[in-house]
Write a protein that holds these residues in place. Structure first.
Motif, PDB file in Angstrom:
ATOM      1  N   PRO A   4       0.821  -1.228   0.000  1.00 46.59           N
ATOM      2  CA  PRO A   4       0.000   0.000   0.000  1.00 46.59           C
ATOM      3  C   PRO A   4       0.849   1.270   0.000  1.00 46.59           C
ATOM      4  O   PRO A   4       0.498   2.263  -0.647  1.00 46.59           O
ATOM      5  CB  PRO A   4      -0.835  -0.120   1.286  1.00 46.59           C
ATOM      6  N   ILE A   5       1.980   1.230   0.734  1.00 44.59           N
ATOM      7  CA  ILE A   5       2.850   2.403   0.759  1.00 44.59           C
ATOM      8  C   ILE A   5       3.426   2.665  -0.626  1.00 44.59           C
ATOM      9  O   ILE A   5       3.441   3.805  -1.125  1.00 44.59           O
ATOM     10  CB  ILE A   5       3.983   2.214   1.791  1.00 44.59           C
ATOM     11  N   ALA A   6       3.907   1.597  -1.275  1.00 44.11           N
ATOM     12  CA  ALA A   6       4.480   1.756  -2.616  1.00 44.11           C
ATOM     13  C   ALA A   6       3.442   2.311  -3.584  1.00 44.11           C
ATOM     14  O   ALA A   6       3.736   3.210  -4.396  1.00 44.11           O
ATOM     15  CB  ALA A   6       5.011   0.417  -3.115  1.00 44.11           C
ATOM     16  N   LEU A   7       2.207   1.796  -3.509  1.00 47.57           N
ATOM     17  CA  LEU A   7       1.160   2.252  -4.412  1.00 47.57           C
ATOM     18  C   LEU A   7       0.752   3.695  -4.118  1.00 47.57           C
ATOM     19  O   LEU A   7       0.538   4.501  -5.038  1.00 47.57           O
ATOM     20  CB  LEU A   7      -0.049   1.324  -4.301  1.00 47.57           C
ATOM     21  N   ALA A   8       0.669   4.049  -2.842  1.00 45.35           N
ATOM     22  CA  ALA A   8       0.285   5.415  -2.471  1.00 45.35           C
ATOM     23  C   ALA A   8       1.340   6.419  -2.927  1.00 45.35           C
ATOM     24  O   ALA A   8       1.018   7.485  -3.481  1.00 45.35           O
ATOM     25  CB  ALA A   8       0.081   5.511  -0.964  1.00 45.35           C
ATOM     26  N   VAL A   9       2.605   6.077  -2.707  1.00 48.67           N
ATOM     27  CA  VAL A   9       3.683   6.966  -3.150  1.00 48.67           C
ATOM     28  C   VAL A   9       3.645   7.133  -4.671  1.00 48.67           C
ATOM     29  O   VAL A   9       3.813   8.226  -5.204  1.00 48.67           O
ATOM     30  CB  VAL A   9       5.047   6.423  -2.689  1.00 48.67           C
ATOM     31  N   ALA A  10       3.404   6.016  -5.365  1.00 44.65           N
ATOM     32  CA  ALA A  10       3.354   6.067  -6.823  1.00 44.65           C
ATOM     33  C   ALA A  10       2.203   6.954  -7.305  1.00 44.65           C
ATOM     34  O   ALA A  10       2.368   7.746  -8.242  1.00 44.65           O
ATOM     35  CB  ALA A  10       3.206   4.661  -7.385  1.00 44.65           C
ATOM     36  N   PHE A  11       1.049   6.853  -6.684  1.00 41.22           N
ATOM     37  CA  PHE A  11      -0.088   7.686  -7.088  1.00 41.22           C
ATOM     38  C   PHE A  11       0.193   9.179  -6.853  1.00 41.22           C
ATOM     39  O   PHE A  11      -0.188  10.034  -7.663  1.00 41.22           O
ATOM     40  CB  PHE A  11      -1.348   7.270  -6.340  1.00 41.22           C
ATOM     41  N   LEU A  12       0.865   9.490  -5.733  1.00 41.41           N
ATOM     42  CA  LEU A  12       1.206  10.886  -5.468  1.00 41.41           C
ATOM     43  C   LEU A  12       2.183  11.428  -6.511  1.00 41.41           C
ATOM     44  O   LEU A  12       2.022  12.545  -7.018  1.00 41.41           O
ATOM     45  CB  LEU A  12       1.805  11.014  -4.063  1.00 41.41           C
ATOM     46  N   ILE A  13       3.186  10.633  -6.829  1.00 43.73           N
ATOM     47  CA  ILE A  13       4.167  11.059  -7.829  1.00 43.73           C
ATOM     48  C   ILE A  13       3.496  11.205  -9.192  1.00 43.73           C
ATOM     49  O   ILE A  13       3.758  12.170  -9.935  1.00 43.73           O
ATOM     50  CB  ILE A  13       5.334  10.057  -7.898  1.00 43.73           C
ATOM     51  N   GLU A  14       2.636  10.269  -9.545  1.00 44.94           N
ATOM     52  CA  GLU A  14       1.953  10.327 -10.843  1.00 44.94           C
ATOM     53  C   GLU A  14       1.081  11.567 -10.946  1.00 44.94           C
ATOM     54  O   GLU A  14       1.053  12.233 -12.000  1.00 44.94           O
ATOM     55  CB  GLU A  14       1.101   9.074 -11.025  1.00 44.94           C
ATOM     56  N   ALA A  15       0.390  11.918  -9.857  1.00 44.56           N
ATOM     57  CA  ALA A  15      -0.469  13.097  -9.887  1.00 44.56           C
ATOM     58  C   ALA A  15       0.362  14.364 -10.105  1.00 44.56           C
ATOM     59  O   ALA A  15      -0.006  15.240 -10.902  1.00 44.56           O
ATOM     60  CB  ALA A  15      -1.275  13.199  -8.595  1.00 44.56           C
ATOM     61  N   GLN A  16       1.484  14.459  -9.402  1.00 42.52           N
ATOM     62  CA  GLN A  16       2.323  15.639  -9.559  1.00 42.52           C
ATOM     63  C   GLN A  16       2.955  15.689 -10.945  1.00 42.52           C
ATOM     64  O   GLN A  16       3.020  16.758 -11.574  1.00 42.52           O
ATOM     65  CB  GLN A  16       3.420  15.643  -8.485  1.00 42.52           C
ATOM     66  N   ALA A  17       3.421  14.546 -11.445  1.00 42.84           N
ATOM     67  CA  ALA A  17       4.025  14.504 -12.780  1.00 42.84           C
ATOM     68  C   ALA A  17       2.997  14.862 -13.847  1.00 42.84           C
ATOM     69  O   ALA A  17       3.308  15.579 -14.811  1.00 42.84           O
ATOM     70  CB  ALA A  17       4.610  13.116 -13.046  1.00 42.84           C
ATOM     71  N   ARG A  18       1.777  14.382 -13.692  1.00 42.21           N
ATOM     72  CA  ARG A  18       0.718  14.689 -14.660  1.00 42.21           C
ATOM     73  C   ARG A  18       0.405  16.190 -14.646  1.00 42.21           C
ATOM     74  O   ARG A  18       0.201  16.804 -15.695  1.00 42.21           O
ATOM     75  CB  ARG A  18      -0.524  13.867 -14.340  1.00 42.21           C
ATOM     76  N   ARG A  19       0.373  16.756 -13.450  1.00 39.70           N
ATOM     77  CA  ARG A  19       0.114  18.196 -13.351  1.00 39.70           C
ATOM     78  C   ARG A  19       1.216  18.995 -14.038  1.00 39.70           C
ATOM     79  O   ARG A  19       0.939  19.973 -14.745  1.00 39.70           O
ATOM     80  CB  ARG A  19       0.016  18.598 -11.879  1.00 39.70           C
ATOM     81  N   LEU A  20       2.468  18.599 -13.843  1.00 44.76           N
ATOM     82  CA  LEU A  20       3.576  19.306 -14.478  1.00 44.76           C
ATOM     83  C   LEU A  20       3.538  19.155 -15.997  1.00 44.76           C
ATOM     84  O   LEU A  20       3.833  20.102 -16.731  1.00 44.76           O
ATOM     85  CB  LEU A  20       4.906  18.786 -13.931  1.00 44.76           C
ATOM     86  N   ARG A  21       3.162  17.976 -16.476  1.00 40.44           N
ATOM     87  CA  ARG A  21       3.055  17.791 -17.925  1.00 40.44           C
ATOM     88  C   ARG A  21       1.942  18.650 -18.508  1.00 40.44           C
ATOM     89  O   ARG A  21       2.098  19.252 -19.580  1.00 40.44           O
ATOM     90  CB  ARG A  21       2.813  16.307 -18.244  1.00 40.44           C
ATOM     91  N   ASP A  22       0.812  18.719 -17.805  1.00 32.47           N
ATOM     92  CA  ASP A  22      -0.289  19.554 -18.287  1.00 32.47           C
ATOM     93  C   ASP A  22       0.123  21.022 -18.322  1.00 32.47           C
ATOM     94  O   ASP A  22      -0.220  21.756 -19.270  1.00 32.47           O
ATOM     95  CB  ASP A  22      -1.520  19.387 -17.387  1.00 32.47           C
ATOM     96  N   GLU A  23       0.861  21.452 -17.301  1.00 29.83           N
ATOM     97  CA  GLU A  23       1.312  22.840 -17.261  1.00 29.83           C
ATOM     98  C   GLU A  23       2.306  23.117 -18.383  1.00 29.83           C
ATOM     99  O   GLU A  23       2.267  24.182 -19.019  1.00 29.83           O
ATOM    100  CB  GLU A  23       1.954  23.136 -15.904  1.00 29.83           C
ATOM    101  N   ARG A  24       3.194  22.160 -18.638  1.00 34.13           N
ATOM    102  CA  ARG A  24       4.151  22.325 -19.734  1.00 34.13           C
ATOM    103  C   ARG A  24       3.432  22.419 -21.072  1.00 34.13           C
ATOM    104  O   ARG A  24       3.764  23.249 -21.924  1.00 34.13           O
ATOM    105  CB  ARG A  24       5.122  21.145 -19.752  1.00 34.13           C
TER     106      ARG A  24
END
Length: 387
Positions: free
Chosen positions: A150-170
């Protein structure tokens, strides 16, 4: 977005595959180094190292750009298999494989959508649990999966959300940049076309004009020529803003004549003087130098006080152009952002003049600074010495 011949950073399938290759290469190298501390398990460590290095080679050699954009996610699945093999090889000890499993999840979160991360959950859990079950680990060790996964999955979801936001902004900024570039191109073209007609009309009038009319027409011709140069310069300034680089056409010029020629564009009633050694030769791009000096003089007339004095000096470090006014000086709150875009603006301008000066000075290899005087301020632009 790919960057360079070896795109380790960035986005896209090639970058994702090469980042995974680096992770596997590091893991393989650590396994080889581990043989020095654990010679009893040398064979197992070398087998793990061979698997990691094989995956690293796949990440480097496969033409990922020809495949589906999510194809490198298969490297993550293969990585889980190697992790499971490593845990089984060492009798169910997962102290080294658990952190690497989380690292694989973090890598995947940077490059793939959430459904890929969710699809990883089952194979990752099996890769962690099966070796523990096969090697007969106690329930307490097996229960660690209930915490780790669960920790690995939660960390991955947080990173994915931030990366997606940065890609959208770019992407949003990229669309804005495309519109801005199109507007500048259109403006430069639309200014040059009618300006050519005006210039031709002025040439016709100049042939028969005499006295004060001839002087006024000559002044109008100089201004239309300058506007045409500025229209051409819009495209260069666009490149400054997007890449930070501008190709210059530098050559040696007499500084006295350069300054004198530029000041013919200043209105006749302006109190502008210049003191430049007639023997001084500077190595600059003539058109860009004109933009620098005109921006500085215009800025001094607009915000400073008369007289405005233009000077040129040379020392061991190069040549220095100074434009000094005798006004109230620079407010303290404006100093930190004086050379930024839209620093002043307001009713008298848009605040790009000094920013353009600094960019053009940097393109020459020099710099632009503001120096306090009593009274007024001097804008000083340095140029490297002639080659």
């Amino acid at each position: 977005m790919q960057t360079g011949p070896f795109p380790l950073f960035g986005t896209g399938p090639r970058a994702a595959a090469r980042q995974a290759a680096v992770l596997f290469a590091v893991a393989g190298l650590l396994a080889v180094i581990g043989t020095l501390n654990d010679p009893v398990h040398t064979g197992r460590l070398l087998t793990v190292a061979a698997c990691d290095l094989a995956l690293a080679s796949i990440g480097l050699l496969v033409p990922w750009r020809r495949l589906h954009r999510h194809a490198p996610a298969l490297l993550g699945l293969a990585g889980f298999v190697v992790l499971g093999f490593s845990t089984w090889s060492f009798g169910g000890v997962a102290a080294g494989t658990g952190p690497f499993l989380v690292l694989l999840y973090a890598w995947a979160a940077l490059h793939f959508p959430r459904w890929v991360l969710a699809a990883y959950a089952l194979p990752a859990t099996l890769a962690y649990l099966l070796p523990l079950v096969v090697t007969g680990q106690p329930p307490l060790v097996l229960g660690s999966a209930a915490v780790l996964m669960p920790i690995a999955l939660a960390v991955a979801f947080l990173i994915e959300a931030q990366a997606r936001r940065l890609r959208d902004e770019r992407d949003r900024l990229s669309r804005i940049e495309q519109w801005r570039a199109a507007m500048i191109n259109t403006l430069a073209h639309d200014v040059r076309t009618p300006l050519s007609t005006v210039h031709m009309a002025l040439e016709e009038l100049a042939e028969t004009a005499t006295g004060p009319d001839a002087s006024m027409i000559a002044a109008a011709q100089r201004q239309t020529t300058r506007i045409a140069r500025l229209a051409d310069g819009l495209l260069d300034l666009q490149r400054i803003d997007s890449t930070g680089h501008l190709k210059l056409d530098r050559a040696p010029y007499p500084a006295h004549l350069l300054v004198k020629d530029v000041l013919t564009y200043v209105r006749e009633d302006a109190d502008v003087r210049f003191d430049v050694d007639e023997d001084l030769v500077v190595y600059v791009d003539k058109q860009r130098f004109e933009q620098i000096l005109m921006n500085l003089v215009t800025n001094a007339l607009r915000y400073g006080g008369p007289p405005v004095i233009v000077g040129f000096t040379r020392d061991a470090g190069g040549d220095s152009l100074s434009v000094r006014d005798h006004g109230p000086g620079i407010p303290d709150d404006l100093r930190p952002r004086l050379f930024g875009q839209f620093a002043v603006g307001g009713d008298q301008g848009v605040g790009l003049g000094l920013w353009i000066v600094r960019q053009l000075a940097a393109a020459h290899g020099g710099q632009a600074v503001a120096e306090a005087r009593d009274p007024g301020v001097a804008m000083v632009v340095t140029f490297p010495p002639p080659p």
